[in-house]
Structure formats: structure tokens, C-alpha cells
Design a protein around this motif. Structure first.
Motif, mmCIF file in Angstrom:
data_model
loop_
_atom_site.group_PDB
_atom_site.id
_atom_site.type_symbol
_atom_site.label_atom_id
_atom_site.label_comp_id
_atom_site.label_asym_id
_atom_site.label_seq_id
_atom_site.Cartn_x
_atom_site.Cartn_y
_atom_site.Cartn_z
ATOM 1 N N PHE A 235 0.655 -1.074 -0.178
ATOM 2 C CA PHE A 235 -0.121 0.104 -0.177
ATOM 3 C C PHE A 235 0.903 1.401 -0.259
ATOM 4 C CE2 PHE A 235 -2.727 3.261 1.747
ATOM 5 C CZ PHE A 235 -3.962 3.079 1.429
ATOM 6 N N THR A 236 0.920 2.013 -1.305
ATOM 7 C CA THR A 236 1.439 3.211 -1.326
ATOM 8 C C THR A 236 0.777 4.318 -1.434
ATOM 9 O OG1 THR A 236 3.234 1.933 -1.755
ATOM 10 C CG2 THR A 236 3.493 4.346 -1.694
ATOM 11 N N LEU B 54 -10.475 4.701 3.667
ATOM 12 C CA LEU B 54 -9.973 3.854 2.080
ATOM 13 C C LEU B 54 -9.709 2.605 2.688
ATOM 14 C CD1 LEU B 54 -7.071 6.472 1.594
ATOM 15 C CD2 LEU B 54 -8.836 6.623 1.199
ATOM 16 N N VAL B 55 -10.818 2.513 2.078
ATOM 17 C CA VAL B 55 -11.212 0.559 2.411
ATOM 18 C C VAL B 55 -10.510 -0.057 1.284
ATOM 19 C CG1 VAL B 55 -13.305 -0.633 2.630
ATOM 20 C CG2 VAL B 55 -13.819 1.411 3.530
ATOM 21 N N ILE B 56 -9.936 -1.291 1.618
ATOM 22 C CA ILE B 56 -9.521 -2.285 0.562
ATOM 23 C C ILE B 56 -10.235 -3.643 0.572
ATOM 24 C CG2 ILE B 56 -7.545 -4.012 0.135
ATOM 25 C CD1 ILE B 56 -6.969 -0.544 1.078
ATOM 26 N N ILE C 243 -11.140 -7.462 -0.605
ATOM 27 C CA ILE C 243 -10.330 -8.545 -1.652
ATOM 28 C C ILE C 243 -11.464 -9.683 -1.275
ATOM 29 C CG2 ILE C 243 -9.282 -10.551 -1.001
ATOM 30 C CD1 ILE C 243 -6.886 -8.882 0.244
ATOM 31 N N ASN C 244 -11.758 -9.996 -2.651
ATOM 32 C CA ASN C 244 -12.516 -10.789 -2.897
ATOM 33 C C ASN C 244 -13.781 -10.305 -3.025
ATOM 34 O OD1 ASN C 244 -10.774 -12.842 -3.813
ATOM 35 N ND2 ASN C 244 -10.352 -13.995 -1.961
ATOM 36 N N GLY C 245 -14.337 -8.969 -2.640
ATOM 37 C CA GLY C 245 -15.999 -8.548 -2.017
ATOM 38 C C GLY C 245 -15.526 -8.348 -0.931
ATOM 39 N N ARG C 246 -14.536 -8.464 -0.162
ATOM 40 C CA ARG C 246 -15.042 -8.635 2.091
ATOM 41 C C ARG C 246 -13.920 -7.544 2.273
ATOM 42 N NH1 ARG C 246 -15.492 -14.055 4.637
ATOM 43 N NH2 ARG C 246 -16.778 -12.183 6.486
ATOM 44 N N ASP C 247 -14.908 -6.187 2.814
ATOM 45 C CA ASP C 247 -13.360 -5.603 3.392
ATOM 46 C C ASP C 247 -12.214 -6.832 4.045
ATOM 47 O OD1 ASP C 247 -15.548 -3.517 3.038
ATOM 48 O OD2 ASP C 247 -15.798 -3.373 4.760
ATOM 49 N N TYR C 248 -11.258 -6.066 4.103
ATOM 50 C CA TYR C 248 -9.718 -6.186 4.013
ATOM 51 C C TYR C 248 -8.821 -5.352 5.371
ATOM 52 C CZ TYR C 248 -4.980 -8.144 3.477
ATOM 53 O OH TYR C 248 -3.831 -8.559 4.366
ATOM 54 N N LEU C 249 -9.368 -4.386 4.720
ATOM 55 C CA LEU C 249 -8.068 -3.241 5.590
ATOM 56 C C LEU C 249 -9.012 -1.958 5.307
ATOM 57 C CD1 LEU C 249 -4.180 -3.255 6.093
ATOM 58 C CD2 LEU C 249 -5.873 -1.316 5.007
ATOM 59 N N ILE C 250 -8.879 -1.044 6.636
ATOM 60 C CA ILE C 250 -9.168 -0.192 6.532
ATOM 61 C C ILE C 250 -8.208 1.054 6.600
ATOM 62 C CG2 ILE C 250 -11.588 2.010 6.978
ATOM 63 C CD1 ILE C 250 -12.844 -0.817 7.197
ATOM 64 N N VAL C 251 -7.933 1.884 5.907
ATOM 65 C CA VAL C 251 -7.059 3.130 5.989
ATOM 66 C C VAL C 251 -7.751 4.407 6.610
ATOM 67 C CG1 VAL C 251 -4.716 4.014 5.430
ATOM 68 C CG2 VAL C 251 -4.788 1.798 5.102
ATOM 69 N N LEU D 54 -8.777 -7.773 -6.159
ATOM 70 C CA LEU D 54 -8.664 -6.418 -5.110
ATOM 71 C C LEU D 54 -9.719 -5.280 -5.613
ATOM 72 C CD1 LEU D 54 -5.308 -5.279 -4.656
ATOM 73 C CD2 LEU D 54 -6.631 -6.092 -3.075
ATOM 74 N N SER D 55 -10.005 -4.301 -4.955
ATOM 75 C CA SER D 55 -11.243 -3.901 -4.881
ATOM 76 C C SER D 55 -11.115 -2.582 -3.892
ATOM 77 C CB SER D 55 -12.978 -3.929 -5.303
ATOM 78 O OG SER D 55 -13.475 -4.861 -4.167
ATOM 79 N N PHE D 56 -11.749 -1.509 -4.456
ATOM 80 C CA PHE D 56 -11.244 -0.206 -3.773
ATOM 81 C C PHE D 56 -12.661 0.411 -3.343
ATOM 82 C CE2 PHE D 56 -10.965 4.081 -3.157
ATOM 83 C CZ PHE D 56 -10.012 4.778 -2.218
ATOM 84 N N HIS D 57 -12.623 1.298 -1.844
ATOM 85 C CA HIS D 57 -14.297 1.326 -2.388
ATOM 86 C C HIS D 57 -14.243 3.378 -0.906
ATOM 87 C CE1 HIS D 57 -18.697 2.651 -0.710
ATOM 88 N NE2 HIS D 57 -18.467 2.877 0.252
#
Length: 563
Positions: A23-24, A116-118, A120-128, A80-83
């Protein structure tokens, strides 16, 4: 993908990795502009990931800056997807052939926390969660003060409406709004509620009641109508002595002070209703299915303990239950402590809904917030010296109280000068007459002077812009110190030329704007008082006025001069 503006160096501001991603965030490094004493955070927070995160560095983010976001995947098989809740930010992040994500984003004027929501495979993996700082005002002082001013004034406007409209009995039967809104309002008013209750506990309302007691005749101190009525029903209590009938015993009526008044019973009812809602709040919060925030639970429990103490450790423990009555009490409208508790009760019962805006709780678009604040603060300054006659920003329907203050919609507040009876109107987004295109300045003060046919109109246009008078710039050469943007001053000239009204007698169009001023965010009033664009107000009726919570003296002085 959008291109980064030329002339600005990009650095890796935030860079870390987990077992699944890199992540950058790249952009201009402005960390030196943040005073460490003014922030309790690192500028970001990472959650919803149980994996090890490495490589994090301190980073801060600012309004109206471009940032390049890059999210690379380590495992080719994951999707990967972003929300982001803001569609404009969400749509800037696109996927490349390798399945990684990248794009240029800007938070514009959305100050505060942003997720910033990352996925993976449609499920929330990590929130920055990044914290976005303003560049034109002090984040901890001005931004917080502006939001507090907005909230305070909205509650005051709504309460002013409520106290004229509703009786006690009408509101006690209303169930109120959502628990989340109830908590937000309670959280906002709780310290003030405690202060008002402390005043009541020190000086509770009381009344005198008649207390009857059966006493022997020789202890009977005074005879009242109640004593006579009691004996008339009990003739056996009379004995004949010589030529007189004397009672063996009789009813003695005496006056006694009691705190068990209907007002204090209603006060007890209010506290019980708050306790009931707190219980519901905690129960609902624990049912959300996520890890509870200990600070929220602690606050709810603290509220509960405080409210319980008022019931068990004060005079209220000996007060009876409240009975609904159709008449309202003057105690709750006038008595110190009681009227404040009543105000906060009305807020909690009816709640506040802002049509079209999440205004009272969550405005993050700073230019819009500043625009609203300017209108609200001008009203607050006027109300210090003049009588409020009418206000169309507050309305009611079956769902609650609505504060109709929305960009593009006209609002008006009418005042009267108690010394001479002159009336004047402060309007927001009022469409002004023009021979060509209609003009809609932010705030216009319309003043009808007694004995004069003309109406004096003064424009106060809110602009969340500031020219910092950078050394060597043309602005610095002419003005020396920071001030309003020159293009905004030019807009004031255009307003005065464009806003005209036809004279029915002569058939000519006449200018009707007596003065036009830019309101801009700057706190050093003493320095700005020497600025050419402030001195121009006296000379040509056009200029700029610095306007922030910590700097309102110049504005207040101008209002006194015109009104």
C-alpha cells in the motif's frame, strides 16, 4: 489516470505492506506544516486487518491536494477492489492488467477523518483512516469552533421555535428520533445538562401545602374553615361545658414546605426517560455484531451513573411520579436551571433534522461549512443587540424539527432595533434583481431606515479563500499582508453593478447595493486592519472582512455602523 500537477515533487508519504498487499500513497510532503502539539493522531489509522503490517511512517494529508494511491497485490489469485463513501474518490481508483489498483485522488474540502477501504474478493480486508487537515484555518481551534458555533446556533434556533410552540404534555408523549441521533444530541448537551441540574439541586422549586393533624383542644392554636368542616362532620367530638360547646380534639391545619411539586415530578420523569434511552442505546450498540468501542461503552455507563445519582442521592428520591397535565408550567419556562433542563429535554425529545444535509453532526465540506457558519454567526452577532421578530429557517412537521438552511435555498431572519423600531432582514441565498442575469450572493442585509424611502442593501459573501501574500508575488507587492483574493473583490464590484432595480418614475435602472464585502478565513484582525482591501470599505464601500470564531470584532463593528 489523472496526472499529477507539474512543478510539485512527489514523495512516498505512507507506505506499508501486509501478507497480501503493498500500500502506497504519494504526494507533496507537508508534514512540517503540522504542529505536533495540535494533533493526537499520526494522521492515519489502520483497522480490520489481523495480519502483520510493516513499513509505516508518519504522514499527514491536506485539503485540495492531489495524492497518488497505489495498491498492489502479492497473490495473483486474489481480487482487489477499493471503496470510499465519496463517489468521486471511489471512481478515481482503477484496476490495471495485473489486478492492482491506482489513481490520483483529492479530498477537496472534506476535513476530518476519511476511510480508504481495501477489499479482497468482495469483503473488507483493511481500512486506512486518514485525517485530512485544512490549510487556511487552524484545525484544532478554528475548525472545531466553527462546528461548535453551527451546532449551538442551530439548537438555539430550534429551541426558540419549540418553546413558543409546545407545552410540556405535548412533548412528553413523543417518542423522539433514532437512538443514534439521541446519543449525538445527548453527547453534545450532557455537560450543560449537568450544570443546569446542579443549579436545581442547590435551589429546588418548592410550594406550600396544608397539613392536617388531630390535636387535643388545649393544643389547638388557630381555627380555620377546615377545622370547622371537620367538626361539623364529627359532632361527637363536642362536649357542653357550661353554656358552650367545646371540642375534645380537632383538626389543626398548618403550612408546610414541600419539594414534591409537579415540576419536580416532571424533572424526575425527564431523568428517568434519559436513563431508559441510555439502556436502549447500550443494548442496541452491543447488538451491532462488531467489536465494541470501549470509549463508547464507558461514556454510556458514565452517563447512566450520573443520571442515577440524581434520582438516588438528591431530593428527587422523595418526589412522586409525574402525572401528565394539559397546562404548561412557568417554572420550566422561566426558572433558572429548570428552563435549561427543559430546553435540553426538547432537543432530545424532538431531535433536529436538517433537510438535505447531515448538518448538525457531520458536515465535512469546509467551504460549505464556512458559508453556513458566516450566515449563522452574523445572526448571532445581530441577536446580541436587536430583537428577533421572525425566522423562516426553522419549521416543523410530524417527523420533527427541520432547520431549512441549504445552499441554493433562500432563508430570511427579521430583526427590529429596540431603540427606534427600524426593521431589517438578513437573507441567505436571496435572488437579487438584475436587468440581465439574477444574482444570488450568500448573505444580504436589507435595512429600511425610518423616514427614508430607500432600502440599504449590504452584501456579505463568504469565500473560503485566502491569498497568503507570498513573498515576491504581485499581491504581496500591493498589499504586503494576507487577505482576500483579488478576484473575489472583483466579484463584489460586479455585484454592485449587476444588482439594479427599475425606477418606475424615471424608467431607469438604479444600483441598490450600498456595500459589498468578502468574508474570508483569517485570524489576525489587528494586522489586517492596515490592509488596503479593508481601508477600501470606508473609501468605496467594497472590501474584505476577516471572519473566524477567534476574530469577529471587525465584522461586529461594521454591523453596528450600518444598523
Amino acid at each position: 489516470m489523472d496526472s499529477q500537477p507539474s512543478g510539485r515533487s512527489k514523495e512516498e508519504l505512507l507506505c506499508f505492506e501486509t501478507d497480501k498487499i503493498y500500500f502506497t500513497i504519494k504526494g507533496k510532503n507537508r508534514n512540517s506544516e503540522i504542529d505536533e502539539k495540535d494533533t493526537n493522531s499520526r494522521g492515519y489509522l489502520i483497522s480490520y486487518s489481523e495480519e502483520k503490517i510493516t513499513g509505516m511512517e508518519k504522514a499527514y494529508f491536506f485539503e485540495y491536494e492531489n495524492y497518488e494511491l497505489i495498491i498492489e497485490k502479492k497473490d495473483r489469485d486474489i481480487d482487489l477492489s477499493f471503496h470510499h463513501e465519496n463517489k468521486d474518490i471511489r471512481n478515481k481508483i482503477t484496476k490495471n492488467r495485473s489486478g492492482s489498483l491506482s489513481g490520483i485522488i483529492t479530498f477537496k474540502g472534506e476535513i476530518g477523518y476519511s476511510d480508504l477501504v481495501i477489499r479482497i474478493n468482495g469483503r473488507d480486508y483493511l481500512i486506512v483512516t486518514v485525517e485530512v487537515f485544512p490549510t487556511k484555518i487552524d484545525y484544532r481551534k478554528d475548525y472545531t469552533a466553527i462546528r461548535n458555533d453551527v451546532n449551538e446556533e442551530i439548537y438555539n434556533l430550534a429551541f426558540d421555535f419549540l418553546k413558543r410552540t409546545y407545552s410540556l404534555s405535548g412533548l412528553t408523549k413523543h417518542k423522539g428520533d433514532s437512538l443514534s441521533e439521541y446519543y449525538s444530541i445527548l453527547n453534545y448537551i450532557f455537560e450543560k445538562l449537568k450544570k443546569a441540574l446542579k443549579v436545581i439541586i442547590a435551589m429546588p422549586h418548592h410550594s406550600l401545602i396544608n397539613e392536617g393533624q388531630i390535636v387535643p383542644y388545649h393544643k389547638l392554636k388557630n381555627v380555620t374553615s377546615e377545622t370547622i368542616k371537620w367538626l361539623e362532620k364529627r359532632p361527637e367530638k363536642l362536649v357542653k361545658k357550661k353554656d358552650k360547646f367545646l371540642p375534645v380534639e380537632a383538626m389543626q391545619i398548618s403550612k408546610k414546605i414541600t419539594l414534591d411539586t409537579n415540576e419536580n415530578r416532571f424533572l424526575k420523569f425527564i431523568i428517568k426517560s434519559i436513563l431508559f434511552k441510555l439502556k436502549e442505546l447500550k443494548k442496541s450498540y452491543l447488538k451491532l455484531g462488531r467489536t465494541p468501542d470501549s470509549s463508547v461503552i464507558s461514556k454510556l455507563e458514565g452517563f447512566t451513573r450520573t443520571m442515577n445519582n440524581y434520582l438516588t442521592s438528591t431530593f428527587l428520591k422523595n418526589v412522586g411520579e409525574y402525572e401528565f397535565r394539559e397546562n404548561s408550567s412557568m417554572v420550566f419556562k422561566m426558572a433558572v436551571g429548570y428552563k435549561e433542563v427543559y430546553k435540553y429535554y426538547l432537543m432530545l425529545q424532538k431531535g433536529l433534522t436538517l433537510k438535505g444535509q447531515l448538518f448538525k453532526l457531520n458536515i465535512k465540506e469546509l467551504p460549505l461549512l464556512y458559508e453556513y457558519w458566516c450566515f449563522i454567526k452574523i445572526n448571532a452577532l445581530l441577536r446580541k443587540h436587536y430583537n428577533l421578530i421572525s425566522n423562516d429557517t426553522v419549521k416543523v412537521n410530524n417527523n420533527g424539527i427541520f432547520v431549512y438552511l441549504k445552499k441554493g435555498k433562500e432563508s430570511k431572519v427579521v430583526y427590529e432595533n429596540p431603540e427606534n423600531g427600524e426593521r431589517f432582514v438578513l437573507s441567505y441565498n436571496s435572488k437579487m434583481p438584475s436587468q440581465t442575469v439574477g444574482q444570488k450572493p450568500d448573505n444580504v442585509l436589507h435595512i429600511d431606515k425610518i423616514g427614508e424611502k430607500a432600502t440599504y442593501n449590504y452584501i456579505f459573501d463568504a469565500k473560503y479563500k485566502l491569498d497568503r501574500a507570498i513573498k515576491g508575488s504581485s499581491y504581496e507587492k500591493h498589499n504586503k499582508t494576507p487577505g482576500p483574493k483579488e478576484e473575489d473583490i472583483n466579484t463584489m464590484h460586479k455585484y454592485r453593478d449587476a444588482i439594479v432595480r427599475k425606477n418606475e418614475k424615471t424608467g431607469r435602472y438604479e444600483k441598490i447595493i450600498a456595500g459589498a464585502f468578502v468574508l474570508f478565513p483569517y485570524g489576525d484582525e489587528e494586522e489586517y486592519s492596515e490592509h488596503p482591501l479593508y481601508k477600501s470599505i470606508e473609501n468605496v464601500g467594497i472590501g474584505g472582512i476577516p471572519f473566524l470564531p477567534r476574530g469577529t470584532e471587525l465584522m461586529e463593528g461594521l454591523l453596528k455602523e450600518y444598523v
